[in-house]
Design an enzyme around this catalytic site. Structure first.
Site, PDB file in Angstrom:
ATOM      1  N   THR A  91       0.809  -1.220   0.000  1.00  0.00           N
ATOM      2  CA  THR A  91       0.000   0.000   0.000  1.00  0.00           C
ATOM      3  C   THR A  91       0.841   1.268   0.000  1.00  0.00           C
ATOM      4  OG1 THR A  91      -1.391   1.333   1.492  1.00  0.00           O
ATOM      5  CG2 THR A  91      -0.176  -0.444   2.511  1.00  0.00           C
ATOM      6  N   GLU A 134       0.324   3.556   1.871  1.00  0.00           N
ATOM      7  CA  GLU A 134       0.496   3.934   3.281  1.00  0.00           C
ATOM      8  C   GLU A 134       1.933   3.691   3.748  1.00  0.00           C
ATOM      9  OE1 GLU A 134      -1.630   4.969   6.133  1.00  0.00           O
ATOM     10  OE2 GLU A 134      -2.566   5.910   4.414  1.00  0.00           O
ATOM     11  N   TYR A 154      -1.528   0.262  10.929  1.00  0.00           N
ATOM     12  CA  TYR A 154      -1.822  -0.412   9.663  1.00  0.00           C
ATOM     13  C   TYR A 154      -0.598  -0.364   8.743  1.00  0.00           C
ATOM     14  CZ  TYR A 154      -3.688  -0.862   4.888  1.00  0.00           C
ATOM     15  OH  TYR A 154      -3.895  -1.223   3.575  1.00  0.00           O
ATOM     16  N   LYS A 160       1.709  -3.479   7.439  1.00  0.00           N
ATOM     17  CA  LYS A 160       1.864  -3.724   5.997  1.00  0.00           C
ATOM     18  C   LYS A 160       3.337  -3.645   5.577  1.00  0.00           C
ATOM     19  CE  LYS A 160      -2.298  -4.307   4.090  1.00  0.00           C
ATOM     20  NZ  LYS A 160      -2.642  -5.305   3.072  1.00  0.00           N
TER      21      LYS A 160
HETATM   22  P1  NAP Z   1     -11.723  -4.347   2.290  1.00  0.00           P
HETATM   23  O1  NAP Z   1     -12.868  -3.982   1.399  1.00  0.00           O
HETATM   24  O2  NAP Z   1     -11.689  -3.837   3.685  1.00  0.00           O
HETATM   25  O3  NAP Z   1     -11.630  -5.945   2.301  1.00  0.00           O
HETATM   26  C1  NAP Z   1     -10.800  -6.623   3.206  1.00  0.00           C
HETATM   27  C2  NAP Z   1     -11.073  -8.103   3.087  1.00  0.00           C
HETATM   28  O4  NAP Z   1     -10.249  -8.800   4.026  1.00  0.00           O
HETATM   29  C3  NAP Z   1     -12.524  -8.499   3.419  1.00  0.00           C
HETATM   30  O5  NAP Z   1     -12.906  -9.576   2.593  1.00  0.00           O
HETATM   31  C4  NAP Z   1     -12.414  -8.959   4.855  1.00  0.00           C
HETATM   32  O6  NAP Z   1     -13.428  -9.866   5.250  1.00  0.00           O
HETATM   33  C5  NAP Z   1     -11.075  -9.679   4.787  1.00  0.00           C
HETATM   34  N1  NAP Z   1     -10.461  -9.912   6.086  1.00  0.00           N
HETATM   35  C6  NAP Z   1     -10.234  -9.039   7.089  1.00  0.00           C
HETATM   36  N2  NAP Z   1      -9.611  -9.640   8.129  1.00  0.00           N
HETATM   37  C7  NAP Z   1      -9.447 -10.933   7.765  1.00  0.00           C
HETATM   38  C8  NAP Z   1      -8.876 -12.065   8.391  1.00  0.00           C
HETATM   39  N3  NAP Z   1      -8.350 -12.002   9.610  1.00  0.00           N
HETATM   40  N4  NAP Z   1      -8.869 -13.247   7.710  1.00  0.00           N
HETATM   41  C9  NAP Z   1      -9.406 -13.347   6.476  1.00  0.00           C
HETATM   42  N5  NAP Z   1      -9.973 -12.305   5.841  1.00  0.00           N
HETATM   43  C10 NAP Z   1      -9.977 -11.118   6.470  1.00  0.00           C
HETATM   44  O7  NAP Z   1     -10.341  -3.907   1.607  1.00  0.00           O
HETATM   45  P2  NAP Z   1     -10.013  -3.611   0.056  1.00  0.00           P
HETATM   46  O8  NAP Z   1     -10.190  -2.155  -0.186  1.00  0.00           O
HETATM   47  O9  NAP Z   1     -10.709  -4.602  -0.792  1.00  0.00           O
HETATM   48  O10 NAP Z   1      -8.447  -3.862   0.054  1.00  0.00           O
HETATM   49  C11 NAP Z   1      -7.910  -5.141  -0.279  1.00  0.00           C
HETATM   50  C12 NAP Z   1      -6.464  -5.217   0.192  1.00  0.00           C
HETATM   51  O11 NAP Z   1      -5.701  -4.204  -0.437  1.00  0.00           O
HETATM   52  C13 NAP Z   1      -6.271  -5.005   1.694  1.00  0.00           C
HETATM   53  O12 NAP Z   1      -5.189  -5.800   2.080  1.00  0.00           O
HETATM   54  C14 NAP Z   1      -5.895  -3.536   1.799  1.00  0.00           C
HETATM   55  O13 NAP Z   1      -5.143  -3.316   2.961  1.00  0.00           O
HETATM   56  C15 NAP Z   1      -5.075  -3.365   0.536  1.00  0.00           C
HETATM   57  N6  NAP Z   1      -5.054  -2.030  -0.052  1.00  0.00           N
HETATM   58  C16 NAP Z   1      -6.211  -1.402  -0.344  1.00  0.00           C
HETATM   59  C17 NAP Z   1      -6.185  -0.152  -0.966  1.00  0.00           C
HETATM   60  C18 NAP Z   1      -7.448   0.574  -1.308  1.00  0.00           C
HETATM   61  O14 NAP Z   1      -7.372   1.783  -1.552  1.00  0.00           O
HETATM   62  N7  NAP Z   1      -8.583  -0.087  -1.386  1.00  0.00           N
HETATM   63  C19 NAP Z   1      -4.947   0.423  -1.299  1.00  0.00           C
HETATM   64  C20 NAP Z   1      -3.770  -0.282  -0.992  1.00  0.00           C
HETATM   65  C21 NAP Z   1      -3.835  -1.524  -0.398  1.00  0.00           C
HETATM   66  P3  NAP Z   1     -14.888  -9.347   5.757  1.00  0.00           P
HETATM   67  O15 NAP Z   1     -15.651  -9.008   4.506  1.00  0.00           O
HETATM   68  O16 NAP Z   1     -15.400 -10.522   6.483  1.00  0.00           O
HETATM   69  O17 NAP Z   1     -14.631  -8.136   6.607  1.00  0.00           O
HETATM   70  N1  GDD Z   2     -12.323   7.483   6.630  1.00  0.00           N
HETATM   71  C1  GDD Z   2     -12.375   8.823   6.735  1.00  0.00           C
HETATM   72  N2  GDD Z   2     -13.491   9.400   7.273  1.00  0.00           N
HETATM   73  N3  GDD Z   2     -11.315   9.538   6.307  1.00  0.00           N
HETATM   74  C2  GDD Z   2     -11.411  10.890   6.389  1.00  0.00           C
HETATM   75  C3  GDD Z   2     -12.537  11.532   6.913  1.00  0.00           C
HETATM   76  C4  GDD Z   2     -13.630  10.753   7.377  1.00  0.00           C
HETATM   77  O1  GDD Z   2     -14.637  11.262   7.856  1.00  0.00           O
HETATM   78  N4  GDD Z   2     -12.322  12.872   6.853  1.00  0.00           N
HETATM   79  C5  GDD Z   2     -11.119  13.052   6.318  1.00  0.00           C
HETATM   80  N5  GDD Z   2     -10.553  11.852   6.044  1.00  0.00           N
HETATM   81  C6  GDD Z   2      -9.216  11.657   5.477  1.00  0.00           C
HETATM   82  C7  GDD Z   2      -8.345  10.684   6.288  1.00  0.00           C
HETATM   83  O2  GDD Z   2      -7.788  11.368   7.408  1.00  0.00           O
HETATM   84  C8  GDD Z   2      -7.329  10.275   5.227  1.00  0.00           C
HETATM   85  O3  GDD Z   2      -6.271  11.195   5.188  1.00  0.00           O
HETATM   86  C9  GDD Z   2      -8.104  10.355   3.919  1.00  0.00           C
HETATM   87  O4  GDD Z   2      -9.330  11.039   4.218  1.00  0.00           O
HETATM   88  C10 GDD Z   2      -8.437   9.007   3.301  1.00  0.00           C
HETATM   89  O5  GDD Z   2      -9.010   8.191   4.314  1.00  0.00           O
HETATM   90  P1  GDD Z   2      -9.648   6.762   3.970  1.00  0.00           P
HETATM   91  O6  GDD Z   2     -10.644   6.875   2.888  1.00  0.00           O
HETATM   92  O7  GDD Z   2     -10.085   6.180   5.272  1.00  0.00           O
HETATM   93  O8  GDD Z   2      -8.421   5.956   3.327  1.00  0.00           O
HETATM   94  P2  GDD Z   2      -6.880   5.858   3.760  1.00  0.00           P
HETATM   95  O9  GDD Z   2      -6.092   6.655   2.758  1.00  0.00           O
HETATM   96  O10 GDD Z   2      -6.668   6.158   5.172  1.00  0.00           O
HETATM   97  O11 GDD Z   2      -6.606   4.315   3.540  1.00  0.00           O
HETATM   98  C11 GDD Z   2      -7.048   3.635   2.375  1.00  0.00           C
HETATM   99  O12 GDD Z   2      -6.061   3.715   1.367  1.00  0.00           O
HETATM  100  C12 GDD Z   2      -4.820   3.057   1.690  1.00  0.00           C
HETATM  101  C13 GDD Z   2      -3.882   3.265   0.498  1.00  0.00           C
HETATM  102  O13 GDD Z   2      -3.238   4.498   0.624  1.00  0.00           O
HETATM  103  C14 GDD Z   2      -7.358   2.194   2.757  1.00  0.00           C
HETATM  104  O14 GDD Z   2      -7.986   1.554   1.689  1.00  0.00           O
HETATM  105  C15 GDD Z   2      -6.095   1.427   3.106  1.00  0.00           C
HETATM  106  O15 GDD Z   2      -6.402   0.045   3.286  1.00  0.00           O
HETATM  107  C16 GDD Z   2      -5.094   1.583   1.934  1.00  0.00           C
HETATM  108  O16 GDD Z   2      -3.892   0.918   2.208  1.00  0.00           O
END
Ligand code: NAP
Ligand code: GDD
Length: 398
Positions: free
Chosen positions: A167, A169, A191, A195
């Site tokens: 990520t 992050e 987190y 990661k």
């Molecule tokens: P998400 O919607 O929160 O999905 C997370 C998945 O992991 C869900 O299926 C959840 O199951 C499962 N899970 C959580 N804890 C688990 C455990 N202990 N054992 C088995 N399964 C578990 O996240 P996403 O946005 O699809 O992201 C997918 C991956 O990419 C994650 O690893 C995230 O950290 C990474 N990532 C995401 C982003 C982004 O912007 N979306 C960016 C960079 C990296 P439940 O449905 O039961 O909760």
């Molecule tokens: N969730 C949330 N809720 N975020 C907020 C809010 C709010 O009300 N207001 C402002 N933010 C700001 C957070 O402080 C953060 O800086 C930004 O919005 C994005 O927050 P999220 O959408 O929660 O995502 P994230 O960037 O912290 O994390 C996501 O992206 C990562 C990749 O950079 C997640 O999907 C992580 O799993 C992933 O790794």
């Protein structure tokens, strides 16, 4: 680009090692029809899991997914892919499991012998990781180790490829803008730190044991099925509900931070491409455009014909209606729609993330098809339909 092998072709034991002996960059297990490419996805019930499963099924894979046992159905995002287990020639299978359970992972991997494993399972909410740091470390950090160890213990290293959901992050307090594969890491949350472990253990298993193990360093990616507590979906849901009179205000945290937002559909294609190369490598996947939360809010409301402007400073900043151009919505000029709530602030913040995906563009041929406006349009359209459905249901149950 990917090219499938001929039906019925079976790879000899000599050529089993990934990337060796076949120009198609594909691999297979001795004695198995290579057309039955088997993939295992952890986190299949999440946003990315659902898009990736759909994508791989479209490519002809047999897809296995690990889902957690929950007290209620947790498969809404993949219900459209479900196949009755009594059907013949099943392409989609679900297994109960958890990445905190080594024995469970070993058994599933041994049973299905996947050619590709995509580890998407994670406690993926950055703010929540400050409340649950130990669980986050166990799932997001050690989860990766458990799967890598399973591949090693089961002696699958010469045929199973591993993808780790790394990520942006990791860049945290970023040392340079934009961030590339060479930018040093400085995570800013439990987190991010968990990661970081998963990232480096993936590199370590690649270097120590020769596994085909890769990190996709993905920047934020969103979609209509994004979890409702991530900021983009929180905003698009709130915008339509405010327009329809179902919610009075959007309470938000830090408005200044900037993120590089892409569409999950584009990003899962990159995951797959990363596993189709001759050699395992890590890649940054990003759009290269960063936008503030404030501007995202403006764009979301604008999609509904509502022009929002911001006034005030810091925690007193508010978003008000400058003009409502859509006659279906009754929002007078000057009405406050957005307020800052410090409860949504994080103990420490990452001010800006923006990625440079040049390596992915040149080596994988990957390019995002969506830009932020088209992503927001799709999210607003879906959330509007869901909110209208809710209104209709409420009306008919009166
Ligand atoms: P998400 O919607 O929160 O999905 C997370 C998945 O992991 C869900 O299926 C959840 O199951 C499962 N899970 C959580 N804890 C688990 C455990 N202990 N054992 C088995 N399964 C578990 O996240 P996403 O946005 O699809 O992201 C997918 C991956 O990419 C994650 O690893 C995230 O950290 C990474 N990532 C995401 C982003 C982004 O912007 N979306 C960016 C960079 C990296 P439940 O449905 O039961 O909760
Ligand atoms: N969730 C949330 N809720 N975020 C907020 C809010 C709010 O009300 N207001 C402002 N933010 C700001 C957070 O402080 C953060 O800086 C930004 O919005 C994005 O927050 P999220 O959408 O929660 O995502 P994230 O960037 O912290 O994390 C996501 O992206 C990562 C990749 O950079 C997640 O999907 C992580 O799993 C992933 O790794």
């Amino acid at each position: 680009m990917y090219t499938g092998l001929k039906p019925g072709l079976v790879i000899s034991k000599r050529n089993r090692k990934w990337g060796l002996g076949n120009g198609n960059k594909e691999c297979g297990r001795a004695g198995h029809n290579i057309m039955n490419k088997v993939a295992l996805i952890t986190g299949i019930t999440g946003q990315d899991g659902a898009y990736l499963a759909e994508f791989l099924l479209g490519k002809g894979y047999v897809v296995h997914g690990i889902k957690r046992r929950a007290s209620q159905f947790n498969t809404q995002r993949i219900d459209h892919l479900y196949q009755d287990p009594h059907e013949k020639d099943l392409k989609f299978h679900l297994h109960y499991g958890d990445v905190t359970d080594s024995a469970n992972l070993i058994r599933i991997i041994q049973e299905i012998q996947p050619l590709e494993i995509y580890n998407l399972a994670a406690m993926s909410h950055v703010k929540v990781s400050f409340d649950m740091p130990e669980y986050t470390a166990n799932t997001d950090g050690l989860g990766a180790l458990r799967i890598l160890e399973a591949i090693r213990l089961l002696d699958l290293g010469d045929k199973t490829k591993y993808y780790q959901s790394s990520t942006s992050e990791l860049f945290g307090k970023a040392r340079e803008i934009p961030q590339t594969e060479r930018t040093p890491f400085y995570p800013r949350s439990p987190y991010g730190v968990a990661k970081l472990y998963a990232h480096w253990i993936t590199v370590n298993y690649r270097e120590a044991y020769g596994l085909y193990a890769c990190n996709g360093i993905l920047f934020n990616h969103e979609s209509p099925v994004r979890g409702e507590t991530f900021v983009t979906r929180k905003i698009t849901r709130a915008a339509v509900r405010i327009a329809l009179g179902m919610q009075s205000k959007l309470f938000i945290g830090n408005l200044d931070v900037k993120r590089d937002w892409g569409h999950a559909r584009d990003f899962v294609e990159a995951m797959w491409l990363i596993l189709q190369q001759h050699e395992p490598e890590d890649f940054v996947i990003a759009t290269g455009v960063s936008t503030s939360i404030r501007d995202f809010i403006k764009m979301a409301f604008e999609e509904l014909g509502i022009i929002v402007e911001f006034k005030g400073e810091s925690t007193k900043e508010v978003g008000i209606v400058a003009n409502c151009q859509n006659s279906h919505y009754f929002l007078p000029k000057g009405k406050e729609l957005v307020s800052v709530d410090p409860n949504y602030f994080r103990p420490i913040e990452i001010e800006e993330l923006v990625g440079d995906a040049s390596k992915a563009k040149s080596k994988l041929g990957w390019r995002p098809k969506y830009h932020l406006k088209s992503l927001i349009k799709e999210m607003i359209t879906t959330d509007l339909a869901l909110a209208m459905q809710e209104l209709e249901l409420a009306k008919s149950s009166k």
